[in-house]
Design a protein around this motif. Structure first.
Motif, PDB file in Angstrom:
ATOM      1  N   GLN A 154       0.848  -1.184   0.000  1.00  0.00           N
ATOM      2  CA  GLN A 154       0.000   0.000   0.000  1.00  0.00           C
ATOM      3  C   GLN A 154       0.883   1.233   0.000  1.00  0.00           C
ATOM      4  OE1 GLN A 154      -2.617  -0.679   3.440  1.00  0.00           O
ATOM      5  NE2 GLN A 154      -4.328  -0.757   2.015  1.00  0.00           N
ATOM      6  N   GLY A 161       2.606   4.165   1.273  1.00  0.00           N
ATOM      7  CA  GLY A 161       2.965   4.475   2.651  1.00  0.00           C
ATOM      8  C   GLY A 161       3.668   3.341   3.359  1.00  0.00           C
ATOM      9  N   TYR A 166       3.787   9.576   6.524  1.00  0.00           N
ATOM     10  CA  TYR A 166       2.720   8.698   6.051  1.00  0.00           C
ATOM     11  C   TYR A 166       1.543   9.530   5.533  1.00  0.00           C
ATOM     12  CZ  TYR A 166      -0.576   4.808   5.878  1.00  0.00           C
ATOM     13  OH  TYR A 166      -1.478   3.871   5.448  1.00  0.00           O
ATOM     14  N   ARG A 190       0.347   9.734   1.444  1.00  0.00           N
ATOM     15  CA  ARG A 190      -1.040   9.451   1.076  1.00  0.00           C
ATOM     16  C   ARG A 190      -1.682  10.668   0.393  1.00  0.00           C
ATOM     17  NH1 ARG A 190      -2.290   4.249   0.729  1.00  0.00           N
ATOM     18  NH2 ARG A 190      -4.407   5.062   0.435  1.00  0.00           N
ATOM     19  N   LYS A 240      -0.570  10.723  -3.187  1.00  0.00           N
ATOM     20  CA  LYS A 240      -1.394   9.800  -3.973  1.00  0.00           C
ATOM     21  C   LYS A 240      -2.683  10.494  -4.408  1.00  0.00           C
ATOM     22  CE  LYS A 240      -3.856   5.338  -3.625  1.00  0.00           C
ATOM     23  NZ  LYS A 240      -5.261   5.745  -3.635  1.00  0.00           N
TER      24      LYS A 240
END
Length: 454
Positions: free
Chosen positions: A69, A71, A195, A199, A202
């Motif tokens: 995933q 991160g 983190y 995200r 993304k």
């Protein structure tokens, strides 16, 4: 979650990731697809590259393939330091590459730090960003001399004005550690939650039109008929150009043997405390929230978190092999980090630690980042950030985008693009090089600190 459970899972989940809500599995490649550009690696480099390509060419098809995933890797588990340090140390860069290239590298890093600040502002990135500055501290006489030498080096590079020397009284009035002898403060540095930040990258890449595939490992890479084909468990991805943005994981790439020895992964560890009380924060000061690195060879780094804890990392490193790329038993290193924290702050002798984790960073023999081509200019890779990649990887996204789009720019012409790097030795020779380097650095620290009461 109980403290013991946190420690058992911490080598696969960072503190930063553990604080966020559980995510779904994400979109996977489930059939054969055809794109203009494929990017392996959904971290800072890969997502920044996708965004920058599509900003310039919004009709292009760009796919980002992340094996876990977004991160999971270094972009979600690092210390979160937005800093101007290029490679290992300015002295190493100057010795290896000379004054002119050292100045260019420093300019690139200043631009990289400012780029992160601007991204946070422009896209309203929610990653707890604070531009608090950084101080490099010394515990011993020899470390203090190296700090003074660094200031002389910055004078030669024309950047001395960016750094402020702090004597013992000044540094201890700011951060109440009896171990700090002196420090050098740089205002142009910040901290973020890595983190949350990755995200958000993304989200932004997808807004520009990139398709981000998670839990989609690339099993093999083939070149044929003018196309590049990536084999994944459930489908093939055909592309015209390919970016390999996996940094420390590049040794796992199958199908492009020339990339396997560009760098070696080095495992580094971190710990995070329980939340400190108001009295504990008063006891240690640190009100300005500046990040901290010490002037050891195997450095330690420290910072406050937005939720009232502080994190510490660094110290002893390890060279992961095989499956250990995903997890390593570094309990002794964690214990050493915790002991060092209480040595720095004896007023926190009863402080508990709630999170431990680690991960690999990318190190090459040149001790400097690189961006290069593999085979021809259709395949581009980036690695060698040596644990200082938060800022540079995101600006590298713009640099790689220029290379992909065949634009001759100041960024795409920077000297570390397609430079002649020294490959990491294979097999036992590489192991010998690793142990020789890390052993020498550990001995250096031991000699430096032999008179300290540790």
């Amino acid at each position: 979650m109980a403290n013991s459970e946190r420690l058992n899972t911490a080598n696969t989940v960072s503190f930063w990731g553990s604080q966020q809500k559980k995510l779904g599995d994400g979109k996977r490649v489930t059939k054969d697809i055809d794109v203009d550009v494929a990017i392996i690696g959904g971290g800072f480099t890969g997502l920044s590259t996708a965004r920058e390509i599509l900003k310039d060419e919004p009709t292009m098809k760009v796919a980002v393939l992340e094996s876990h995933q977004v991160g999971y890797g270094a972009s979600g588990r690092n210390g979160g330091f937005n800093m101007t340090l290029f490679g290992l140390e300015p002295d190493i860069t100057m010795l290896r590459w000379g004054k002119e290239r050292s100045i260019a590298a420093q300019d690139y890093m200043v631009q990289a730090v400012n780029n992160v600040r601007e991204l946070v502002r422009e896209y309203k990135i929610k990653s707890d960003y604070e531009h608090t500055g950084m101080v490099r501290v010394a515990y011993s006489d020899s470390q203090l001399k190296r700090l003074e030498h660094s200031l002389e080096m910055f004078e030669k590079l024309g950047t001395r004005a960016d750094y402020v020397f702090q004597d013992k009284n000044e540094i201890q009035s700011s951060i109440h550690s009896p171990q700090y002898r002196a420090g050098v403060f740089e205002a142009n540095s910040g901290i973020l939650n890595p983190y949350k930040h990755v995200r958000e990258l993304k989200r932004i890449a997808e807004q520009y039109g990139a398709t981000v595939y998670e839990n989609t490992p690339v099993l093999n890479i083939e070149r044929s008929n003018g196309k590049i084909t990536l084999h994944t468990p459930e489908g093939k991805v055909s592309c015209n150009k390919l970016v390999i943005a996996v940094n420390a994981w590049s040794g796992k790439i199958v199908g492009l043997p020339r990339i396997r020895n560009r760098q070696t992964p080095i495992w580094t560890s971190q710990v995070v405390t329980e939340p400190l009380s108001k009295q504990q924060w008063k006891d240690i000061g640190w009100d300005e929230r500046q990040s901290v690195e010490d002037n050891r060879q195997l450095i330690h780094y420290f910072r406050r978190t937005a939720c009232g804890r502080f994190t510490m990392g660094g110290g002893k490193v390890s060279n992961p092999k095989g499956k250990e790329m995903a997890t390593m038993d570094t309990r002794k290193t964690w214990e050493a980090l915790e002991a060092h924290t209480k040595w720095m702050f004896p007023q926190l002798k009863d402080l508990k630690f709630e999170y431990r984790w680690g991960g690999p960073v990318s190190v090459n023999l040149d001790m400097a980042p690189e961006i290069g081509f593999i085979g021809d200019e259709r395949v581009i890779y980036a690695n060698g950030c040596i644990g200082h990649g938060v800022a540079i990887t995101q600006l590298n996204g713009r640099t790689i985008a220029d290379l992909i789009l065949e634009k001759k720019t100041e960024l795409s012409s920077i000297w570390f693009v397609n430079r002649k790097a020294i490959p990491w030795p294979p097999g036992l020779f590489g192991d010998a090089a690793y142990y020789a380097i890390t052993g020498a650095l550990a001995l250096w620290d031991k000699i430096d600190e032999r008179k300290l009461d540790k």
